[in-house]
Design a protein around this motif. Structure first.
Motif, mmCIF file in Angstrom:
data_model
loop_
_atom_site.group_PDB
_atom_site.id
_atom_site.type_symbol
_atom_site.label_atom_id
_atom_site.label_comp_id
_atom_site.label_asym_id
_atom_site.label_seq_id
_atom_site.Cartn_x
_atom_site.Cartn_y
_atom_site.Cartn_z
ATOM 1 N N ALA A 588 0.866 -1.174 0.000
ATOM 2 C CA ALA A 588 0.000 0.000 0.000
ATOM 3 C C ALA A 588 0.903 1.225 0.000
ATOM 4 O O ALA A 588 1.819 1.342 0.812
ATOM 5 C CB ALA A 588 -0.896 -0.004 1.232
ATOM 6 N N GLU A 590 1.035 5.257 0.331
ATOM 7 C CA GLU A 590 0.287 6.401 0.838
ATOM 8 C C GLU A 590 1.101 7.675 0.603
ATOM 9 O O GLU A 590 2.213 7.801 1.120
ATOM 10 C CB GLU A 590 -0.016 6.241 2.330
ATOM 11 C CG GLU A 590 -0.897 5.044 2.652
ATOM 12 C CD GLU A 590 -1.095 4.878 4.150
ATOM 13 O OE1 GLU A 590 -0.415 5.598 4.915
ATOM 14 O OE2 GLU A 590 -1.919 4.037 4.552
ATOM 15 N N ARG A 592 1.010 11.724 1.027
ATOM 16 C CA ARG A 592 0.325 12.837 1.685
ATOM 17 C C ARG A 592 0.819 14.131 1.052
ATOM 18 O O ARG A 592 2.012 14.393 0.979
ATOM 19 C CB ARG A 592 0.602 12.823 3.186
ATOM 20 C CG ARG A 592 -0.165 13.876 3.981
ATOM 21 C CD ARG A 592 -0.056 13.584 5.475
ATOM 22 N NE ARG A 592 -0.688 14.635 6.267
ATOM 23 C CZ ARG A 592 -0.027 15.672 6.801
ATOM 24 N NH1 ARG A 592 1.292 15.769 6.623
ATOM 25 N NH2 ARG A 592 -0.661 16.579 7.504
ATOM 26 N N THR A 610 -6.333 5.107 -7.567
ATOM 27 C CA THR A 610 -6.073 5.735 -6.269
ATOM 28 C C THR A 610 -7.382 6.071 -5.572
ATOM 29 O O THR A 610 -8.434 6.210 -6.196
ATOM 30 C CB THR A 610 -5.248 7.027 -6.441
ATOM 31 O OG1 THR A 610 -5.984 7.950 -7.248
ATOM 32 C CG2 THR A 610 -3.902 6.740 -7.066
ATOM 33 N N THR A 612 -8.686 8.865 -2.356
ATOM 34 C CA THR A 612 -8.245 10.060 -1.645
ATOM 35 C C THR A 612 -9.083 10.250 -0.390
ATOM 36 O O THR A 612 -10.316 10.164 -0.435
ATOM 37 C CB THR A 612 -8.365 11.300 -2.543
ATOM 38 O OG1 THR A 612 -7.595 11.090 -3.726
ATOM 39 C CG2 THR A 612 -7.846 12.534 -1.828
ATOM 40 N N THR A 616 -4.451 12.642 1.879
ATOM 41 C CA THR A 616 -3.724 11.404 1.610
ATOM 42 C C THR A 616 -4.300 10.694 0.397
ATOM 43 O O THR A 616 -5.511 10.476 0.301
ATOM 44 C CB THR A 616 -3.765 10.469 2.828
ATOM 45 O OG1 THR A 616 -3.202 11.150 3.956
ATOM 46 C CG2 THR A 616 -2.965 9.202 2.563
ATOM 47 N N THR A 618 -3.996 7.146 -1.698
ATOM 48 C CA THR A 618 -3.554 5.774 -1.462
ATOM 49 C C THR A 618 -3.693 4.958 -2.741
ATOM 50 O O THR A 618 -4.666 5.120 -3.493
ATOM 51 C CB THR A 618 -4.380 5.109 -0.342
ATOM 52 O OG1 THR A 618 -4.276 5.910 0.838
ATOM 53 C CG2 THR A 618 -3.875 3.707 -0.041
ATOM 54 N N ARG A 620 -2.754 0.767 -4.300
ATOM 55 C CA ARG A 620 -2.262 -0.598 -4.027
ATOM 56 C C ARG A 620 -1.317 -0.989 -5.153
ATOM 57 O O ARG A 620 -1.656 -0.874 -6.334
ATOM 58 C CB ARG A 620 -3.422 -1.574 -3.931
ATOM 59 C CG ARG A 620 -3.000 -2.999 -3.569
ATOM 60 C CD ARG A 620 -4.210 -3.910 -3.542
ATOM 61 N NE ARG A 620 -3.823 -5.305 -3.353
ATOM 62 C CZ ARG A 620 -3.745 -5.905 -2.167
ATOM 63 N NH1 ARG A 620 -4.060 -5.225 -1.067
ATOM 64 N NH2 ARG A 620 -3.381 -7.168 -2.074
#
Length: 658
Positions: A588, A590, A592, A610, A612, A616, A618, A620
């Motif tokens: 994962a 992440e 920011r 993604t 949100t 942040t 994110t 995979r």
């Protein structure tokens, strides 16, 4: 050798013929070399400084500014001034390569500026000839001194491009000549000329490097230590006039001249808050000066110092001023252990005075009836360095004396940090450009890792050198014609000044020159395998001061007054080497960020879906994608999906299963 330097006696004919020949060869070669050579390390910065100056009135980089004023972290506002670059800007406008309010970074604009620098250097050569004429009573000795100056490879090499040190040297020499002429007002207009030279020299030298002022102040005080009341008011009046010119040129700094000059001297002697070593200058006098020049200069000092007491009136003042220009600040630099680097170029202002002392030495040796070989030795002192410059053309600044040429490789084998750089200034990149890979990322002057391998960034920039305004390649990027890179985990390196290989690179092409019996590598290009920095425990935490910047590749904007790392253009990239525990598993990711824009993430060449939440984003990363670039390499591209700004604060990775 206590007799005063002889005056009125012409130099030997063979020496005069050789001196004229040296000037006929060296002056056109410098002009042509300035047009042909590439952009140097400092020029790009000064183009950017001038751009900021035209916009904000401060001669600084944009990254050093905060709200139109120098940022509180900035300590270089007293180091440089815009006098020379403004002259070159006007010169470029006359050539039609840039407008009054814009500064061009094109190849033609740089070449035009080089011609302007060369013309400034020729003013210094003419002033040197005039000083020798005053010292020795004949313009023929002036020709010898002028030839002695252009024969110095550091002088003629830097005269092709150096926007800082050449103009300071010329300005200092104009001041020395003007002050010497204040004692020779026997001809009509001489007084006016003297004061005009002082004003012009101070404005040029101090307006480019405020730290040079102490040397000029001492010279002015020596000139006013006289019974000649005219000089009591004329020299201070010239200083005040020069101050007004400096204020008009750079009011942001010279509206407080005392602080500007005091802080300029301190900042220059402790540049970058680092202390140098007392032995640096003596060592590089042996390394960088032609040996015969060094010996003749020492003889000239030995002849001039006792002659100061025995020479009456104006001649005495002239000798003192020449000795001060040659010796005062270099001696103080040794005693204070000033942070000198990249050879003698920061002391280029002493070269014209050295050339005068070389002429004094030759004249003294000839006058005391030394053997007939003296003119031939003196002729060799002029000819041999010029022949070396022609071998190195147009990279004469890479010259090293025969002593250094023989001994330096042995020393460098024992300790690579003692390697003498060849093309530190990177002007040979223009010649190298056609061999640079035509596609793919390029890093100029790449940093090395602990094992000596190249990393895809330099200490000055994380941008692709082909697009980086600070680098030496951008003006010539359209000339790249080498084979493109075969893999996204490769990057091209452009290396200058060193011939040391890197284990993760294969050399493709090089620019070389021969100096006597050795071949010197000026620059070379290689294709390198990406070896990213290790992923730090806890992830990347980015800030404008450069924390975790080793992971950043191309496209980032770092500014001390702004949080995180900004995406300068449409996208920016970074890379890390994963620890073994993360290499074979889905992750994962992440990211920011702050800003009003949105972003997309590409990992190892693939765009990922993604989500949100607040600041942040994110994504995979599948296990097969984590392994796609082998050796745990993970390359992340951060792309803005709209025109609004984004600044990345943190990037973290964690395993999420198999």
């Amino acid at each position: 050798m206590t007799a005063p330097p002889p005056t009125g006696q012409a130099p030997p004919r063979v020496l005069l013929v050789v001196a004229v020949g040296v000037l006929v060869v060296a002056v056109p070669a410098t002009l042509v070399g300035g047009w042909l050579t590439g952009v140097s390390w400092d020029e790009t910065y000064h183009v950017m400084r001038l751009t900021t100056f035209l916009e904000h009135g401060w001669y600084l980089l944009e990254r050093d500014m905060l709200g139109g004023e120098p940022g509180p972290w900035e300590d270089q506002q007293y180091v440089y001034g815009p006098a020379t670059t403004l002259l070159l800007h006007a010169w470029s406008v006359l050539w039609g390569v840039e407008g009054w309010g814009t500064v061009s970074a094109s190849a033609t604009a740089y070449a035009v500026r080089h011609l302007g620098v060369t013309l400034l250097s020729l003013v210094g050569v003419a002033a040197t000839a005039a000083l020798a004429r005053l010292a020795l009573g004949s313009w023929r000795w002036g020709v010898v001194a002028a030839a002695a100056l252009v024969a110095v490879p550091t002088w003629s090499g830097h005269a092709m491009f150096n926007v800082k040190d050449v103009s300071v040297a010329t300005g200092y020499t104009l001041v020395t000549l003007g002050l010497a002429l204040t004692a020779r007002r026997d001809r009509r207009g001489a007084a006016t000329l003297a004061l005009a030279l002082v004003v012009a020299g101070v404005a040029l030298a101090v307006g480019t490097r405020p730290g040079i002022a102490p040397g000029l102040v001492v010279a002015a005080l020596v000139t006013t230590a006289t019974r000649d009341r005219w000089r009591w008011w004329a020299v201070p009046a010239a200083g005040v006039s020069a101050g007004l010119v400096l204020w008009a040129v750079y009011p942001a700094l010279f509206s407080d001249p005392v602080t500007a000059l005091w802080r300029g001297a301190l900042s220059s002697s402790r540049f970058d808050d680092q202390q140098g070593a007392w032995w640096y200058l003596p060592l590089f006098l042996v390394v960088e000066l032609p040996t015969l020049h060094l010996l003749l200069g020492a003889i000239g000092v030995a002849a001039a110092v006792p002659a100061v007491r025995r020479t009456p009136g104006p001649g005495r003042l002239l000798l003192v001023l020449v000795l001060l220009q040659a010796l005062l600040l270099p001696t103080l630099g040794v005693l204070r252990q000033a942070n000198l680097y990249t050879g003698l170029r920061q002391l280029l202002f002493a070269a014209p005075a050295l050339a005068v002392l070389v002429a004094v030495a030759i004249a003294t040796l000839v006058a005391v009836g030394t053997r007939r070989w003296v003119p031939w030795v003196a002729a060799a002192a002029l000819v041999l360095p010029v022949l070396a410059q022609l071998q190195l053309f147009p990279y004469g600044y890479a010259y090293r004396s025969p002593v250094a040429l023989a001994g330096a490789p042995v020393v460098a084998e024992r300790d690579p940090s003692w390697e003498l750089p060849t093309d530190y200034w990177r002007t040979s990149v223009r010649e190298l450009a056609p061999a640079v890979p035509s596609t793919g990322a390029v890093t100029c002057s790449p940093s090395r890792d602990a094992d000596g391998g190249f990393r895809p960034y330099s200490h000055e920039s994380h941008d692709d050198c082909a697009r980086d305004p600070v680098g030496p390649l951008m003006p010539y990027a359209d000339e790249r014609d080498g084979p493109g890179l075969g893999s996204p985990t490769q990057f091209a390196a452009v290396v200058t000044g060193t011939d040391r290989e890197a284990d993760n690179c294969e050399r493709e092409a090089e620019v070389t020159r021969r100096l006597w019996w050795r071949e010197l590598t000026m620059s070379w290009t290689a294709v390198c395998d990406l070896e990213p920095t290790a992923y730090p425990v806890g992830g990347l935490r980015l800030d404008g001061a450069g924390h975790d910047a080793a992971a950043l590749l191309d496209g980032w904007d770092l500014h001390r007054a702004r949080v995180g790392a900004g995406v300068r253009g449409q996208s920016a990239s970074l890379a890390v080497a994963l620890p073994p525990r993360l290499r074979a598993r889905p992750l994962a990711l992440e990211a920011r960020a702050v800003g009003s824009g949105s972003l997309a993430l590409h990992v190892n060449g693939r765009e990922l879906p993604t989500s949100t939440a607040g600041r942040t984003v994110t994504a995979r990363v599948p296990a097969e994608l984590v392994a796609a670039y082998r050796f745990g390499r993970l390359v992340v591209d951060v792309t803005r999906t709209d025109d609004r700004q984004v600044r990345l604060l943190t990037l973290r990775l964690r395993a999420v299963g198999r």
